[in-house]
Design a protein around this motif. Structure first.
Motif, PDB file in Angstrom:
ATOM      1  N   LYS A 141       0.831  -1.201   0.000  1.00 28.28           N
ATOM      2  CA  LYS A 141       0.000   0.000   0.000  1.00 28.28           C
ATOM      3  C   LYS A 141       0.870   1.258   0.000  1.00 28.28           C
ATOM      4  O   LYS A 141       0.580   2.234  -0.685  1.00 28.28           O
ATOM      5  CB  LYS A 141      -0.911   0.020   1.232  1.00 28.28           C
ATOM      6  CG  LYS A 141      -2.052  -0.880   1.150  1.00 28.28           C
ATOM      7  CD  LYS A 141      -3.190  -0.078   0.618  1.00 28.28           C
ATOM      8  CE  LYS A 141      -4.436  -0.936   0.702  1.00 28.28           C
ATOM      9  NZ  LYS A 141      -5.471  -0.458  -0.085  1.00 28.28           N
ATOM     10  N   ILE A 142       1.926   1.240   0.763  1.00 27.31           N
ATOM     11  CA  ILE A 142       2.829   2.392   0.835  1.00 27.31           C
ATOM     12  C   ILE A 142       3.500   2.603  -0.517  1.00 27.31           C
ATOM     13  O   ILE A 142       3.621   3.740  -0.993  1.00 27.31           O
ATOM     14  CB  ILE A 142       3.863   2.209   1.970  1.00 27.31           C
ATOM     15  CG1 ILE A 142       3.174   2.290   3.316  1.00 27.31           C
ATOM     16  CG2 ILE A 142       4.974   3.245   1.858  1.00 27.31           C
ATOM     17  CD1 ILE A 142       4.063   2.051   4.493  1.00 27.31           C
ATOM     18  N   LEU A 143       3.910   1.528  -1.150  1.00 30.00           N
ATOM     19  CA  LEU A 143       4.534   1.638  -2.461  1.00 30.00           C
ATOM     20  C   LEU A 143       3.546   2.198  -3.488  1.00 30.00           C
ATOM     21  O   LEU A 143       3.900   3.026  -4.332  1.00 30.00           O
ATOM     22  CB  LEU A 143       5.057   0.273  -2.924  1.00 30.00           C
ATOM     23  CG  LEU A 143       6.320  -0.214  -2.240  1.00 30.00           C
ATOM     24  CD1 LEU A 143       6.640  -1.656  -2.661  1.00 30.00           C
ATOM     25  CD2 LEU A 143       7.495   0.680  -2.575  1.00 30.00           C
ATOM     26  N   GLU A 144       2.288   1.752  -3.424  1.00 27.74           N
ATOM     27  CA  GLU A 144       1.267   2.287  -4.317  1.00 27.74           C
ATOM     28  C   GLU A 144       1.064   3.784  -4.091  1.00 27.74           C
ATOM     29  O   GLU A 144       0.939   4.572  -5.037  1.00 27.74           O
ATOM     30  CB  GLU A 144      -0.072   1.554  -4.099  1.00 27.74           C
ATOM     31  CG  GLU A 144      -0.224   0.288  -4.877  1.00 27.74           C
ATOM     32  CD  GLU A 144      -1.593  -0.347  -4.618  1.00 27.74           C
ATOM     33  OE1 GLU A 144      -2.542   0.356  -4.202  1.00 27.74           O
ATOM     34  OE2 GLU A 144      -1.689  -1.544  -4.846  1.00 27.74           O
ATOM     35  N   MET A 145       1.003   4.149  -2.837  1.00 27.21           N
ATOM     36  CA  MET A 145       0.802   5.566  -2.500  1.00 27.21           C
ATOM     37  C   MET A 145       1.993   6.395  -2.966  1.00 27.21           C
ATOM     38  O   MET A 145       1.830   7.502  -3.487  1.00 27.21           O
ATOM     39  CB  MET A 145       0.581   5.743  -0.987  1.00 27.21           C
ATOM     40  CG  MET A 145      -0.782   5.289  -0.544  1.00 27.21           C
ATOM     41  SD  MET A 145      -0.968   5.401   1.218  1.00 27.21           S
ATOM     42  CE  MET A 145      -1.143   7.117   1.461  1.00 27.21           C
ATOM     43  N   GLU A 146       3.193   5.875  -2.776  1.00 23.34           N
ATOM     44  CA  GLU A 146       4.384   6.591  -3.233  1.00 23.34           C
ATOM     45  C   GLU A 146       4.367   6.738  -4.753  1.00 23.34           C
ATOM     46  O   GLU A 146       4.736   7.785  -5.296  1.00 23.34           O
ATOM     47  CB  GLU A 146       5.654   5.863  -2.771  1.00 23.34           C
ATOM     48  CG  GLU A 146       5.975   6.068  -1.322  1.00 23.34           C
ATOM     49  CD  GLU A 146       7.235   5.323  -0.898  1.00 23.34           C
ATOM     50  OE1 GLU A 146       7.759   4.477  -1.664  1.00 23.34           O
ATOM     51  OE2 GLU A 146       7.693   5.595   0.213  1.00 23.34           O
ATOM     52  N   GLU A 147       3.916   5.681  -5.460  1.00 28.89           N
ATOM     53  CA  GLU A 147       3.850   5.732  -6.920  1.00 28.89           C
ATOM     54  C   GLU A 147       2.829   6.783  -7.374  1.00 28.89           C
ATOM     55  O   GLU A 147       3.092   7.568  -8.278  1.00 28.89           O
ATOM     56  CB  GLU A 147       3.479   4.334  -7.455  1.00 28.89           C
ATOM     57  CG  GLU A 147       3.467   4.208  -8.936  1.00 28.89           C
ATOM     58  CD  GLU A 147       4.834   4.452  -9.572  1.00 28.89           C
ATOM     59  OE1 GLU A 147       4.842   4.998 -10.705  1.00 28.89           O
ATOM     60  OE2 GLU A 147       5.883   4.141  -8.970  1.00 28.89           O
ATOM     61  N   ARG A 148       1.640   6.805  -6.721  1.00 25.39           N
ATOM     62  CA  ARG A 148       0.632   7.808  -7.054  1.00 25.39           C
ATOM     63  C   ARG A 148       1.144   9.213  -6.745  1.00 25.39           C
ATOM     64  O   ARG A 148       0.924  10.154  -7.519  1.00 25.39           O
ATOM     65  CB  ARG A 148      -0.661   7.553  -6.278  1.00 25.39           C
ATOM     66  CG  ARG A 148      -1.628   6.721  -7.075  1.00 25.39           C
ATOM     67  CD  ARG A 148      -3.005   6.713  -6.434  1.00 25.39           C
ATOM     68  NE  ARG A 148      -3.109   5.459  -5.717  1.00 25.39           N
ATOM     69  CZ  ARG A 148      -3.546   5.295  -4.467  1.00 25.39           C
ATOM     70  NH1 ARG A 148      -3.986   6.326  -3.797  1.00 25.39           N
ATOM     71  NH2 ARG A 148      -3.602   4.118  -3.906  1.00 25.39           N
TER      72      ARG A 148
END
Length: 150
Positions: A4-11
């Protein structure tokens, strides 16, 4: 959670990239608009200068017209509102002169016992003015004593 953190960082990175691109577009737009504003200011300055020159020329033209009107009234030239010589029935050039016309030229006179008016040249400058010119010699080379049967 890591996912989830990686997704948020990507967004977040994508949003930052989009914002950077929009910022660059806006900066480019502001630069173009600044250039256009500068060009419009130059054109406005030119137009203001041209307007000032035109106003000066208009004033000079009005002064010239005023001078011409004054000169014409001093010289006896009729203006638009003045009575025209055609409106008055003059009997001869002396009558024309006495009516205030003091410029030599062609005038219309109404001769007694002649039904049609005649255009004649009136000399308003020699010997007090008001002379109807019947014959006019330039240099004396034309002989006015002609034989009737010629």
């Amino acid at each position: 959670l890591t996912h989830k953190i990686l997704e948020m960082e990507e967004r977040h990175k994508e949003e930052m990239d989009t914002l950077k691109e929009e910022k660059e577009n806006l900066q480019s737009l502001v630069t173009r608009q600044s250039y256009i504003i500068q060009e419009l200011e130059k054109q406005l300055n030119k137009a203001t200068t041209n307007n000032s020159v035109l106003q000066k020329q208009q004033l000079e033209l009005m002064d010239t017209v005023h001078t011409l009107i004054t000169l014409c009234s001093k010289e006896g030239v009729l203006l638009k509102n003045a009575k025209k010589e055609e409106e008055k029935p003059f009997r001869d050039c002396a009558d024309v002169y006495q009516s205030g016309f003091n410029k030599s030229g062609v005038y219309t006179i109404y001769i007694n016992n002649v039904s049609d008016p005649k255009k004649v040249f009136c000399n308003m400058e020699i010997n007090g003015g008001g002379w109807t010119v019947i014959q006019h010699r330039e240099d004396g080379s034309l002989d006015f004593q002609k034989d009737i049967f010629e």
